[in-house]
Design an enzyme around this catalytic site. Structure first.
Site, PDB file in Angstrom:
ATOM      1  N   LYS A  82       0.800  -1.220   0.000  1.00 41.08           N
ATOM      2  CA  LYS A  82       0.000   0.000   0.000  1.00 41.08           C
ATOM      3  C   LYS A  82       0.838   1.278   0.000  1.00 41.08           C
ATOM      4  CE  LYS A  82      -4.413  -1.365   0.263  1.00 41.08           C
ATOM      5  NZ  LYS A  82      -5.481  -0.865  -0.627  1.00 41.08           N
ATOM      6  N   SER A 138      -8.788  -0.433   6.504  1.00 46.09           N
ATOM      7  CA  SER A 138      -8.783  -1.425   7.581  1.00 46.09           C
ATOM      8  C   SER A 138      -7.413  -1.531   8.238  1.00 46.09           C
ATOM      9  CB  SER A 138      -9.190  -2.805   7.046  1.00 46.09           C
ATOM     10  OG  SER A 138      -8.223  -3.283   6.122  1.00 46.09           O
ATOM     11  N   GLU A 191      -9.671 -14.054  -4.180  1.00 39.91           N
ATOM     12  CA  GLU A 191     -10.493 -13.479  -3.123  1.00 39.91           C
ATOM     13  C   GLU A 191     -10.815 -14.546  -2.084  1.00 39.91           C
ATOM     14  OE1 GLU A 191     -13.346 -10.076  -4.768  1.00 39.91           O
ATOM     15  OE2 GLU A 191     -13.754 -11.992  -5.735  1.00 39.91           O
ATOM     16  N   GLY A 242     -15.801 -13.147   0.617  1.00 37.39           N
ATOM     17  CA  GLY A 242     -15.718 -11.796   0.080  1.00 37.39           C
ATOM     18  C   GLY A 242     -15.415 -11.785  -1.406  1.00 37.39           C
ATOM     19  N   ASP A 276     -16.721 -10.342  -4.025  1.00 42.33           N
ATOM     20  CA  ASP A 276     -17.479  -9.307  -4.727  1.00 42.33           C
ATOM     21  C   ASP A 276     -16.993  -9.095  -6.158  1.00 42.33           C
ATOM     22  OD1 ASP A 276     -15.409  -8.266  -2.732  1.00 42.33           O
ATOM     23  OD2 ASP A 276     -15.490  -6.623  -4.163  1.00 42.33           O
ATOM     24  N   SER A 298       1.089  -9.798  -0.562  1.00 40.16           N
ATOM     25  CA  SER A 298       0.783  -8.366  -0.530  1.00 40.16           C
ATOM     26  C   SER A 298       1.099  -7.678   0.793  1.00 40.16           C
ATOM     27  CB  SER A 298      -0.685  -8.130  -0.887  1.00 40.16           C
ATOM     28  OG  SER A 298      -1.536  -8.792   0.037  1.00 40.16           O
TER      29      SER A 298
END
Length: 341
Positions: free
Chosen positions: A76, A101, A227, A231, A233, A327
């Site tokens: 990030k 989060s 995923e 979750g 989506d 990640s």
């Protein structure tokens, strides 16, 4: 680039469309390379690890891009610094706000500190204590909310308007997407052409940036998103052909506990992804254990999900040379031991 097909995504059970797609600002390989130049000497160039044991378990050559060694412990920082560093001096003096989060929270807090600015971070009240403490440690003001009843985006916009702050979203921004794509850029620069790249999918920023870089550098590469089962989506959205919203997922992969893909990220990913696969929380735990015991690295649940998909044989057929993005590694000792027990 011509549209790429998406693989089977399973039945969609949406609460409804998440909204119309916007006019998508073009993010290109040149944007990713520009972000890489901006990040040079600021972000870490993270290692690519190999393991004969993992290769044998998977039946392929596996190259692990270890973003758990990035600043703040996750990819990030790439997107956050790329975005914050482009703000005008007057805005940097007023400060920034973000919602997250945990990993984007830390990334924006550190980026703001590095650039002489200040940050207000909206975080779920049940965020892992290690992520809350780290975000505060970078000097950010933390505002908490209930992730199951609150609207973090609305709260972020409210704070931005009231205080004159620049809102730095966790994934739905061209500079964020381009910054995240530098992880895949570095990976392919080091390994050469790959047959497939597996990337965790939350809001879709890492996947979108990685897909933009990888498909431009290696035409024909298979882009596979991963995923958690609870979750999915993005998988449901690809099946439906538009963004759908699901209930806020309950999963150990808190970094992927997203109820809908981003607008910009989905517009990119529906063009460039070949498929999205899902993994269970138990399979994520198993991948975390393998990473710890065999690779001697710590991965948080979201960080281990792409490796989990390989180890659980979710990719078929198995390509000869596979890149995997680990990640992040932001998990406290107590939580790690709890999950491994």
């Amino acid at each position: 680039m011509s549209p790429r097909p998406t693989g089977p995504a399973g039945p969609a059970s949406p609460t409804g469309p998440a909204g119309p797609e916007p006019d998508v600002p073009a993010v290109t390989l040149d944007d990713v390379r520009d972000a890489a130049r901006r990040l040079a000497g600021v972000a870490h160039r993270t290692p690519v690890l190999r393991s004969r044991t993992v290769d044998a378990l998977v039946g392929a050559e596996v190259f692990l891009k270890c973003e758990n060694f990035q600043r703040v412990g996750a990819f990030k920082f790439r997107g956050a610094y790329n975005a914050v560093s482009r703000l005008p001096a007057g805005q940097l003096r007023r400060g920034v706000v973000a919602y997250s989060s945990g990993n984007h929270a830390q990334a924006v807090a550190l980026a703001a500190r590095e650039l002489g600015s200040s940050a207000v971070i909206v975080m779920p009240e049940d965020s892992p204590r290690s992520k809350l403490d780290a975000t505060a440690g970078y000097g950010a003001e933390i505002v908490t909310y209930d992730r199951y009843t609150g609207d973090r985006a609305a709260l972020g916009r409210q704070l931005a308007e009231e205080r004159g702050l620049a809102l730095i979203p966790p994934y739905d921004h061209p500079h964020i997407i381009a910054g995240q794509g530098t992880a895949a850029l570095e990976l392919i620069e080091e390994t050469g052409p790959l047959d497939a790249l597996l990337t965790p999918v939350g809001g879709g920023g890492l996947m979108a940036g990685s897909a933009i870089a990888a498909t431009a550098l290696v035409p024909g590469i298979r882009m596979i998103g991963v995923e958690p089962e609870a979750g999915d989506d993005t998988r449901q959205s690809l099946a439906a052909g538009h963004r759908v919203t699901i209930p806020v997922p309950h999963t150990i992969a808190d970094g992927q506990a997203v109820d809908a893909p981003g607008e910009l990220t989905f517009a990119v990913n529906r063009r460039l992804l070949d498929s999205v696969v899902v993994v269970s929380d138990d399979e994520i735990r198993a991948a975390m254990r393998t990473a710890f015991e065999r690779l001697k690295i710590v991965a948080e649940p979201s960080g281990a999900s792409a490796l989990a998909a390989l180890l659980a044989h979710r990719v078929d057929p198995v390509p000869p040379r596979i890149g995997v993005i680990i990640s992040g590694g932001n998990i406290g000792l107590d939580r790690f031991l709890e999950l491994m027990a």
